[in-house]
Design a protein around this motif. Structure first.
Motif, PDB file in Angstrom:
ATOM      1  N   ALA A 120       0.836  -1.203   0.000  1.00 41.42           N
ATOM      2  CA  ALA A 120       0.000   0.000   0.000  1.00 41.42           C
ATOM      3  C   ALA A 120       0.865   1.246   0.000  1.00 41.42           C
ATOM      4  O   ALA A 120       0.623   2.190  -0.765  1.00 41.42           O
ATOM      5  N   THR A 130      -0.958  11.438 -15.131  1.00 37.84           N
ATOM      6  CA  THR A 130      -1.745  10.209 -15.198  1.00 37.84           C
ATOM      7  C   THR A 130      -1.896   9.742 -16.641  1.00 37.84           C
ATOM      8  O   THR A 130      -1.729   8.559 -16.942  1.00 37.84           O
ATOM      9  N   VAL A 168      -3.378  10.022  -9.140  1.00 40.35           N
ATOM     10  CA  VAL A 168      -4.677   9.884  -9.793  1.00 40.35           C
ATOM     11  C   VAL A 168      -5.733  10.664  -9.006  1.00 40.35           C
ATOM     12  O   VAL A 168      -6.568  11.379  -9.583  1.00 40.35           O
ATOM     13  N   TRP A 169      -5.668  10.558  -7.690  1.00 46.48           N
ATOM     14  CA  TRP A 169      -6.627  11.254  -6.832  1.00 46.48           C
ATOM     15  C   TRP A 169      -6.590  12.760  -7.076  1.00 46.48           C
ATOM     16  O   TRP A 169      -7.617  13.402  -7.298  1.00 46.48           O
ATOM     17  N   SER A 214       5.448   1.069  -9.110  1.00 41.04           N
ATOM     18  CA  SER A 214       6.285   2.275  -9.104  1.00 41.04           C
ATOM     19  C   SER A 214       7.403   2.195 -10.130  1.00 41.04           C
ATOM     20  O   SER A 214       7.992   3.197 -10.489  1.00 41.04           O
ATOM     21  N   ILE A 259       1.195   6.791  -6.446  1.00 37.69           N
ATOM     22  CA  ILE A 259       0.483   6.684  -7.724  1.00 37.69           C
ATOM     23  C   ILE A 259      -0.998   6.959  -7.511  1.00 37.69           C
ATOM     24  O   ILE A 259      -1.628   7.696  -8.276  1.00 37.69           O
ATOM     25  N   LEU A 260      -1.543   6.370  -6.438  1.00 34.77           N
ATOM     26  CA  LEU A 260      -2.952   6.628  -6.148  1.00 34.77           C
ATOM     27  C   LEU A 260      -3.148   8.114  -5.875  1.00 34.77           C
ATOM     28  O   LEU A 260      -4.134   8.717  -6.289  1.00 34.77           O
ATOM     29  N   TRP A 261      -2.192   8.689  -5.214  1.00 36.94           N
ATOM     30  CA  TRP A 261      -2.255  10.113  -4.888  1.00 36.94           C
ATOM     31  C   TRP A 261      -2.278  10.957  -6.160  1.00 36.94           C
ATOM     32  O   TRP A 261      -3.033  11.927  -6.270  1.00 36.94           O
ATOM     33  N   ALA A 300       2.369   1.836  -3.388  1.00 30.39           N
ATOM     34  CA  ALA A 300       1.441   2.280  -4.430  1.00 30.39           C
ATOM     35  C   ALA A 300       0.867   3.653  -4.114  1.00 30.39           C
ATOM     36  O   ALA A 300       0.264   4.286  -4.976  1.00 30.39           O
ATOM     37  N   PHE A 301       1.057   4.127  -2.881  1.00 24.32           N
ATOM     38  CA  PHE A 301       0.382   5.366  -2.478  1.00 24.32           C
ATOM     39  C   PHE A 301       0.653   6.556  -3.401  1.00 24.32           C
ATOM     40  O   PHE A 301      -0.303   7.233  -3.812  1.00 24.32           O
TER      41      PHE A 301
END
Lengths: 742, 325
Positions: free
Chosen positions: A17, A714, A27-28, B122, A23-25, A20-21
């Motif tokens: 997690a 993104t 996109v968010w 990543s 990357i999620l951040w 990956a954070f």
């Protein structure tokens, strides 16, 4: 065993997690608005829902409208009931009530009409439609500007047009001689000029004469001369030329701005829209933003929009408020001053700048405003209030004894037939209108009786210091309707001084949207960058894998002189810094351009050639492993059956090694997609720039638009992500196979 | 004789011909040209003369190495120091995280394949995106790093107990650390780079781990070796060839690292500063913003020679491991 289950496995997932954070951040954030990002409201909090409209609808109940475009209608008879709810879903919304009609303007949604009785949005014009109307508008006609100085210029301008040659330092014809019009020294001069604009022949003759000017200072003019000519372009050209040849207020011509990305989201302002009905059922709207044309007048029946712009004499197009004065007049309060706009005659009839006419400088403060009567308004900024007569241009600072105990700024102003109301963060102050306006500036509290409604929202909320910030006041037949920050709305009965109704609307929803992705294509040529990247990377992928497949096959299968040297060279190239190629290649390319006349820099073939060559050694090295794993016997069998070596390679080896070849190709694609340094130098304009270079080119325009940047990031990541996961296993085995075996 | 070579090796020579041409014209030829350029006074005004620009011998090299007041030298020492630190930290961090991550997902557990795939995320992100993304995340006020550490976790309160000093402004708000200026910059570039590259190390280590036969561990367990002993005496020595490859990869990619640093500061428009500048961006600026091609070529030639020495040292250090692996 337990240790593994309860310690290591959860730890693994936490690690996954965390990794990956970011990357999620990314996109968010690409789905968020920049205001929220800049204010640090990026974690899933609910948005503050300030009430910008508090009113009652007879027979229906109490109406509250929020800055986020949400409408709540509370029933008075059944206060426990859930309110009726209408979500328009806009940001920076402002409202204007007109009977059963509610006009809504928002920074992202455009203009809407809500029918309160039917409780639905009945009409809607988004900014795209309004932009179409804008683009169809002709801003070239000459018009009368407010002010005496302008009137005095008719004489001088008429003399110039009648006498002075069109081309300076040339004994040629004057405008009058070319067009055959005698210009008079009064306002009819404008009509004469407009006649020229409408007459194709006169226009063409004048422009022909102006073509003799050796060089124009304004770069637009030569550019327009080169364009394909249309009547509209001719008119613009005429105006630009006239403005440069005979500078003055009469000939002045301005580019009317429209930047649609900023229309979509106004930065740094929670409340950047204004809307107000004016006569004949028309609607005036404006934005607190410089790159907007000015005041728009929308006719809801036909959908047509007329504009009143800086060209008409508007002192600035960043308009904080529009105040309806009468059916034909609207007062626009801009960052620079006050403009009285005559909607019917379609002109600015008076302009008063801050710092003149007794008006104090704004110093970047927000203004609150209320209409006193058809000639006077109250202007509040900071802790000061001014009364201003915009017919005579007289300003007067009013006494503010009430602010001795109150520390906040003025947040709202309202006037009814008797009283004036001042909203602050500590409640509402009520004074007698006439007493206040007529009192001397140093009047004390005794001379102006003041009533303070504090605790206006009667809330038990935790926002202690700010829970009483009054944002909107409406005085309505002995009742005060108040709207405030954090969703508070209330009604105070003026005779009993009691808050008889109060509500807090729910917090606004957390807004995620696709708008950044739409903006990305509209504001910068991101589509072109994406296309460049795709074309370049795909070509490079095919070329270098093809060449590398042949070479690596030969290295694996055959013995030939120089094989060892070739292998060594391939390895050695990986250790050379890329810039050592780049400098000579750049110089070589510019030389080729100069002497052989083949464009190399800023072309697709140039960068494709360089990239392909650059990735050949690496792909050869990876493909070696794949070819080595294919049994030699297969090809030998084919050759015995009569295949040529090349035929065997094509029919047997390639199909057998296909997964490896595809994986190598994708790996090359990933690397080419990721390349920045070569592209930075060899693709410098929009026709060839790849995504990273494109992002760099538009950095200035992006500013700190983190939302757009993250959307771009993104989009740049998505293709490689998809490609990689399609061929993940093969790519991994290809890379590790080569490496682990040494 | 020549005819014999041709007829005997016609097929393989035809196969390698395109690659050889590419290598000659776009690798060997530019490198030779670059070496020549490094001895020319090639700049914006002489670029049109191509290789006929004034010959200055080793003047460019001398300027870089010995003339302490030369404009080119400005920030060069910083860039060299940063590059060394950056390479060491990134390579070390990549190896540590890579081994750790590989050991974590080498075990058998439910969802192992998913975890492995997610960990690769990543690595696939383009590195310029890494620069942009982390440049945003490191922002002092808007950045998520400071928001998480200080607004949510109140790291300042937590660490003030153990005597760490934090500055507060007049109203008592914490002045959050600036990541993109000052000495923190080095960490601001090291951490994203490790984040970007460690999955590659993990993949390599996983391949290495799966090639170690289970029997060795079983035998060791029979002899009473603890897990930690097994790791240090079996796993680590057997992974040495992989470590060697990753060290080589790390050396080359990190010394030649360009994208992350150049996109992180002002989204590609800014200067990385004293503690964030690396050699590649430095040479790039010298060559393509100050238009000193000769000096840029000289710098990169020297860098190439240094890297060859480094790779030689690497080879001597790991020669045995490579032949074993």
């Amino acid at each position: 065993m337990d240790k593994s289950r309860f310690l290591w496995t959860p730890l693994t997932w936490i690690f996954v997690a965390l990794n990956a954070f970011p990357i999620l951040w990314m996109v968010w954030c690409s789905l968020m608005g920049n205001n929220e990002i800049l204010q640090g409201k990026t974690l899933p909090d609910l948005q503050r829902n300030d009430v910008f409209l508090a009113d009652s609808v007879p027979g229906l109940g109490m109406l509250a409208g929020t800055v986020n475009g949400e409408l709540y209608l509370y029933s008075l008879e059944r206060p426990k009931d859930e309110p009726r709810y209408l979500n328009l879903g806009y940001q920076s919304t402002s409202y204007s009530r007109n009977g059963q009609d509610l006009w809504v303007a928002s920074a992202d949604g455009g203009i809407s009409l809500v029918d309160l009785a039917a409780w639905q949005e009945t009409k809607h014009w988004d900014w795209g439609e309004i932009q179409e109307r804008f683009e169809a508008t002709d801003f070239t006609p000459f018009m009368e500007l407010p002010g005496e100085i302008f009137a005095r210029e008719y004489g001088a301008a008429a003399d110039q047009f009648n006498r002075d040659p069109l081309v300076e330092a040339n004994e040629g014809a004057s405008l009058s001689e070319v067009t055959g019009i005698r210009f008079s020294r009064d306002a009819s001069l404008l009509d004469s000029l407009n006649r020229i604009l409408l007459d194709q022949v006169m226009l063409a003759k004048t422009l022909e004469e102006w073509k003799k000017v050796p060089s124009w200072f304004n770069p637009v003019i030569p550019w327009l001369y080169k364009q394909e000519r249309t009547p509209q372009k001719d008119r613009e050209l005429f105006r630009w030329c006239l403005a440069e040849r005979f500078p003055g207020n009469i000939s002045r011509f301005l580019q009317v701005p429209w930047t649609d990305v900023w229309v979509n989201r106004i930065p740094g302002s929670g409340h950047g829209t204004s809307i107000t009905p004016c006569g004949n059922g028309q609607i005036c709207f404006a934005l607190w933003w410089d790159d907007f044309p000015g005041v728009g007048v929308l006719d809801p029946k036909t959908g047509s929009v007329r504009w009143i712009t800086a060209q008409h004499g508007l002192s600035s197009t960043a308009i904080q408020h529009l105040v309806r004065i009468s059916d034909r007049e609207v007062l626009a309060i801009t960052d620079a001053g006050l403009n009285l706009v005559d909607v019917v005659a379609h002109k600015v009839s008076a302009t008063f700048l801050f710092g003149e006419y007794g008006l104090k400088y704004l110093d970047g403060r927000d203004v609150t405003v209320a209409r006193l009567d058809s000639a006077n308004i109250l202007l509040g900024y900071g802790q000061e209030v001014m009364a201003f007569n915009f017919r005579r241009g007289e300003g007067k600072s009013l006494a503010m004894p009430m602010f001795r105990s109150i520390t906040s700024d003025i947040t709202a102003l309202e006037v009814d037939s008797v009283s004036a109301f001042i909203g602050t963060s500590e409640g509402v102050l009520v004074v007698d209108k006439m007493d206040w306006v007529n009192a001397p500036e140093d009047a004390s509290e005794n001379e102006i009786p003041i009533l303070l409604y504090s605790k206006v929202f009667e809330s038990n909320s935790t926002h202690e210091a700010t829970d009483a910030v009054v944002h909107t006041i409406k005085s309505d037949a002995g009742v005060l309707r108040l709207g405030g920050l954090f969703g508070f709305a209330s009604s105070i009965d003026r005779s009993s001084h009691r808050t008889y109704w109060h509500q807090q609307v729910p917090e606004g929803r957390f807004q995620l949207h696709w708008r950044n992705y739409e903006d990305l294509w509209k504001t910068i040529p991101f589509g072109r960058f994406l296309r460049n990247s795709l074309v370049i990377c795909l070509s490079v992928m095919f070329i270098s894998v093809l060449v590398a497949a042949l070479a690596s096959y030969a290295i694996v299968r055959f013995e030939f002189p120089g094989k060892r040297l070739l292998s060594m060279t391939i390895l050695a190239t990986q250790m050379v810094p890329g810039i050592l190629y780049l400098i000579p290649i750049f110089i070589l390319f510019t030389t080729i351009q100069q002497y052989v006349m083949i464009e190399m820099v800023n072309t697709w073939h140039g960068i494709i050639l360089v990239y392909s060559a650059f990735f050949i050694p690496m792909s050869t090295w990876i493909l070696r492993g794949f070819f080595a794993s294919i049994p030699r016997e297969l090809e030998e069998a084919a050759m015995i059956d009569g295949c040529s070596p090349f035929g065997a390679f094509i029919r047997i080896t390639i199909p057998a090694a296909l997964p490896g070849i595809v994986a190598t190709g994708i790996y090359v694609f990933l690397l080419a997609w990721d390349e920045l340094m070569f592209a930075w130098v060899l693709c410098t304009d929009t026709s060839t720039a790849t995504i990273p270079v494109g992002i760099r080119l538009y950095v200035g325009q992006f500013g700190n638009r983190f939302d757009l940047l993250m959307a771009a990031a993104t989009v740049a990541t998505l293709p490689v992500m998809v490609l990689f996961f399609l061929m993940q296993r093969h790519i991994v085995s290809g890379l590790t196979g080569g490496a682990v075996k040494g | 004789m020549r005819r014999d070579v041709w007829s005997a090796y016609k097929v393989p020579l035809l196969f390698v011909a395109p690659a050889v041409l590419g290598l000659l014209f776009l690798h060997v030829f530019p490198i030779v040209q670059g070496l020549v350029l490094s001895m020319l006074e090639s700049n914006k005004s002489t670029i049109e003369q191509y290789l006929h620009a004034p010959f200055v011998g080793f003047e460019n090299y001398k300027q870089i190495l010995f003339s302490s007041d030369s404009q080119i030298r400005q920030g060069l020492f910083d860039a060299i120091r940063n590059t060394i630190l950056y390479t060491v930290f990134v390579t070390g961090g990549t190896i540590l995280l890579g081994i750790g991550g590989a050991l974590l997902v080498h075990r058998n557990f439910k969802g192992r394949a998913v975890a492995r795939t997610l960990l690769l995320f990543s690595w696939i992100i383009p590195s310029y995106v890494v620069g942009m993304l982390w440049g945003f995340m490191w922002q002092q006020e808007e950045g998520i790093v400071n928001q998480l550490l200080f607004d949510r976790m109140h790291l300042d309160v937590m660490t003030s107990w153990i005597g760490v000093h934090w500055d507060y402004d007049a109203i008592g708000n914490l002045i959050k650390p600036r990541w993109l200026t000052g000495e923190n910059t080095l960490w601001a570039i090291v951490i994203p780079t490790v984040w970007r590259f460690w999955p590659f190390a993990m993949v390599m280590f996983l391949a290495g781990l799966s090639s170690i036969p289970k029997e060795i561990y079983e035998a060791a367990a029979m002899d009473g070796a603890k897990k930690s002993e097994q790791f240090f005496h079996i796993t680590l020595p057997l992974l040495r060839p992989v470590i060697a490859m990753i060290v080589l990869q790390g050396l080359i990619t990190n010394v030649y690292s360009f994208n992350i640093v150049s996109m992180m500061f002002g989204n590609g428009a800014g200067f990385p500063g004293k503690y964030g500048d690396l050699l590649m961006p430095n040479i790039f600026r010298n060559s393509f913003q100050m238009w000193n091609f000769g000096v840029g070529a000289a710098m990169s030639s020297m860098l190439m020679v240094v890297m060859m020495v480094v790779v030689m040292l690497w080879y001597r250090r790991f020669r045995e491991d490579l032949s074993n692996g």
